[in-house]
Write a protein that holds these residues in place. Structure first.
Motif, PDB file in Angstrom:
ATOM      1  N   GLY A  25       1.454   1.857  -9.333  1.00 50.21           N
ATOM      2  CA  GLY A  25       0.845   0.821  -9.480  1.00 50.21           C
ATOM      3  C   GLY A  25       0.001  -0.226  -8.424  1.00 50.21           C
ATOM      4  O   GLY A  25      -0.170  -1.244  -7.954  1.00 50.21           O
ATOM      5  N   ASP A  29      -3.077  -0.164  -5.392  1.00 52.26           N
ATOM      6  CA  ASP A  29      -4.780  -0.380  -5.367  1.00 52.26           C
ATOM      7  C   ASP A  29      -5.185   0.088  -3.981  1.00 52.26           C
ATOM      8  O   ASP A  29      -6.300  -0.158  -3.364  1.00 52.26           O
ATOM      9  N   THR A  30      -3.880   0.222  -3.229  1.00 45.36           N
ATOM     10  CA  THR A  30      -4.176   0.340  -1.652  1.00 45.36           C
ATOM     11  C   THR A  30      -3.697   1.696  -0.839  1.00 45.36           C
ATOM     12  O   THR A  30      -2.751   1.716  -1.072  1.00 45.36           O
ATOM     13  N   CYS A  61       0.033   6.514  -5.562  1.00 49.03           N
ATOM     14  CA  CYS A  61      -0.724   4.950  -6.160  1.00 49.03           C
ATOM     15  C   CYS A  61      -0.499   4.424  -7.244  1.00 49.03           C
ATOM     16  O   CYS A  61      -0.576   3.808  -7.778  1.00 49.03           O
ATOM     17  N   GLY A  62      -1.204   5.494  -8.389  1.00 51.03           N
ATOM     18  CA  GLY A  62      -0.834   5.548  -9.258  1.00 51.03           C
ATOM     19  C   GLY A  62       0.487   5.079  -9.531  1.00 51.03           C
ATOM     20  O   GLY A  62       1.001   4.376 -11.069  1.00 51.03           O
ATOM     21  N   CYS A  74       0.689  -1.425   0.088  1.00 54.95           N
ATOM     22  CA  CYS A  74       0.050   0.163  -0.125  1.00 54.95           C
ATOM     23  C   CYS A  74       0.572   1.136   0.210  1.00 54.95           C
ATOM     24  O   CYS A  74       1.885   1.174   0.143  1.00 54.95           O
ATOM     25  N   ALA A  80     -10.551   6.381  -8.982  1.00 50.16           N
ATOM     26  CA  ALA A  80      -9.089   6.132  -9.553  1.00 50.16           C
ATOM     27  C   ALA A  80      -9.925   3.689  -9.013  1.00 50.16           C
ATOM     28  O   ALA A  80      -8.616   3.824  -9.260  1.00 50.16           O
ATOM     29  N   GLY A  81     -10.335   4.258  -8.380  1.00 53.76           N
ATOM     30  CA  GLY A  81     -10.722   2.477  -8.136  1.00 53.76           C
ATOM     31  C   GLY A  81      -9.872   1.669  -6.934  1.00 53.76           C
ATOM     32  O   GLY A  81      -9.010   0.803  -6.957  1.00 53.76           O
ATOM     33  N   ILE A  82      -9.087   2.798  -6.126  1.00 56.41           N
ATOM     34  CA  ILE A  82      -8.060   2.333  -5.182  1.00 56.41           C
ATOM     35  C   ILE A  82      -9.300   2.268  -3.673  1.00 56.41           C
ATOM     36  O   ILE A  82      -9.708   3.043  -3.419  1.00 56.41           O
ATOM     37  N   GLU A  83      -8.400   0.720  -2.516  1.00 59.34           N
ATOM     38  CA  GLU A  83      -8.961   0.800  -1.541  1.00 59.34           C
ATOM     39  C   GLU A  83      -8.589   1.306  -0.340  1.00 59.34           C
ATOM     40  O   GLU A  83      -7.814   1.911  -0.555  1.00 59.34           O
ATOM     41  N   CYS A 108     -10.575   7.957  -3.890  1.00 61.94           N
ATOM     42  CA  CYS A 108      -9.872   7.013  -4.276  1.00 61.94           C
ATOM     43  C   CYS A 108     -11.130   5.624  -5.126  1.00 61.94           C
ATOM     44  O   CYS A 108     -11.125   5.169  -5.952  1.00 61.94           O
TER      45      CYS A 108
END
Length: 348
Positions: free
Chosen positions: A270, A272-273, A266-267, A136, A297-300, A294
């Protein structure tokens, strides 16, 4: 295994206890909270508008024994199997109290001592609420720290992606709250005032967001100064300061930069948390804007409850449990506190 954690880096005396359950095959180990006792000296600092190191140190001396007693009673233990203690970063005198106490208890109980990094504790504590942590990015925001971190394993050193080049975000919150006569601690008071204001009323600057600026570093002295100049101008013009609008606009500027850079990190990696930690992440706008971005962007997004975001002993016990579970050797009883400890050092 029962791990007891001691935290005394600033104005909270924290003692927490966790039970560590080792992993089995593909199942990672995890910590379960047994006790979380905190004694805060914040009221003693309020009249000074900020934390006074000498007062904090004396408060730790008075609080450490009764806080330890309450934690052991709450956990139902006579003694732990190991002690973890914050050795840095933090206030020198405050750290000394916690480290000295940890050494004394470790020696008296004949249990191993593990010297921990305060910042790693803010990341590790999220596992108590949300379970094992995947790779993360962590955004830590408090009165003394603003960091973007890359975490691959809590038992390994953390990689710092960026930090503030001047004021920490939480420090800026406290100073702006003082300018607006909102009291101390400034973060909660400013958040409450902002609820009645317009976040778009005043265009305060977003520091270090230009194309040539560091992608992951922060600067909050500029926006703090902009608020001061705005308040001064109101005074010169004989106008009443629109406190709610100033609070909301300042809060929006800080939350905008923090969450934009965190999601961007995060992007870049790569990952995704995103994990939020530190006392200032209790701010309602930082949490809501982080969730919005988030989701887009499809991030948890993982955010511990506010009680776990502020300084406490259970976060140090949790980090200690993960480090011990990873096979780390105990620290020597000669280990020293390190007020300027690097985030890259997970334990000594």
């Amino acid at each position: 295994m029962i791990v007891l954690g001691i935290e005394s880096s600033c104005d909270e005396t924290g003692v927490g206890v966790v039970r560590w359950t080792p992993g089995d095959g593909d199942t990672p180990g995890f910590a379960t909270m047994l006790a979380d006792e905190v004694a805060s000296s914040v009221d003693e600092h309020a009249r000074f508008g900020g934390v006074v190191p000498e007062i904090a140190s004396r408060a730790h001396l008075e609080a450490i024994v009764p806080t330890m007693r309450r934690a052991r009673e709450a956990a139902g233990i006579d003694r732990p199997d190991a002690i973890a203690v914050t050795i840095g970063p933090g206030l020198a005198g405050a750290l000394l109290v916690g480290v000295a106490a940890a050494k004394a208890y470790a020696l008296a109980w004949d249990v191993p001592l593990y010297a921990m990094n305060h910042l790693g504790g803010h990341v590790a504590v999220d596992t108590l609420e949300h379970g094992p942590m995947p790779e993360c990015v962590a955004l830590l925001v408090s009165g003394g720290h603003t960091h973007l971190l890359h975490v691959t394993d809590l038992a390994e050193p953390i990689v710092e992606l960026g930090t503030t080049v001047d004021d920490a975000a939480g420090e800026a919150f406290d100073k702006v709250a003082r300018l607006l006569d909102l009291g101390f601690p400034g973060g909660p008071a400013l958040d409450r005032a902002a609820c009645a204001g317009d976040p778009g009323a005043i265009a305060f600057p977003r520091g270090m967001t230009g194309p040539r600026d560091s992608r992951h570093d922060f600067s909050f002295s500029g926006v703090k100064t902009a608020v001061a100049r705005y308040v001064e101008k109101c005074g010169r013009d004989g106008a009443e300061v629109p406190v709610a609008d100033v609070a909301a606009s300042f809060q929006e500027a800080v939350a905008d930069v923090l969450t934009m850079k965190a999601v961007r990190a995060c992007g870049d990696l790569g990952v995704d948390t995103l994990v939020l930690g530190g006392g200032a992440t209790a701010n309602s706008r930082i949490r809501s804007l982080a969730q919005e971005r988030c989701d887009s962007a499809g991030i948890e997004l993982r955010v511990p409850k506010p009680r776990l975001c502020t300084d406490n002993g259970v976060m140090i016990a949790t980090l200690g449990a993960h480090v011990i579970g990873g096979g780390a050797e105990p620290s020597p009883l000669t280990v020293a506190s390190d007020p300027a400890m690097s985030v890259r050092v997970s334990q000594l």
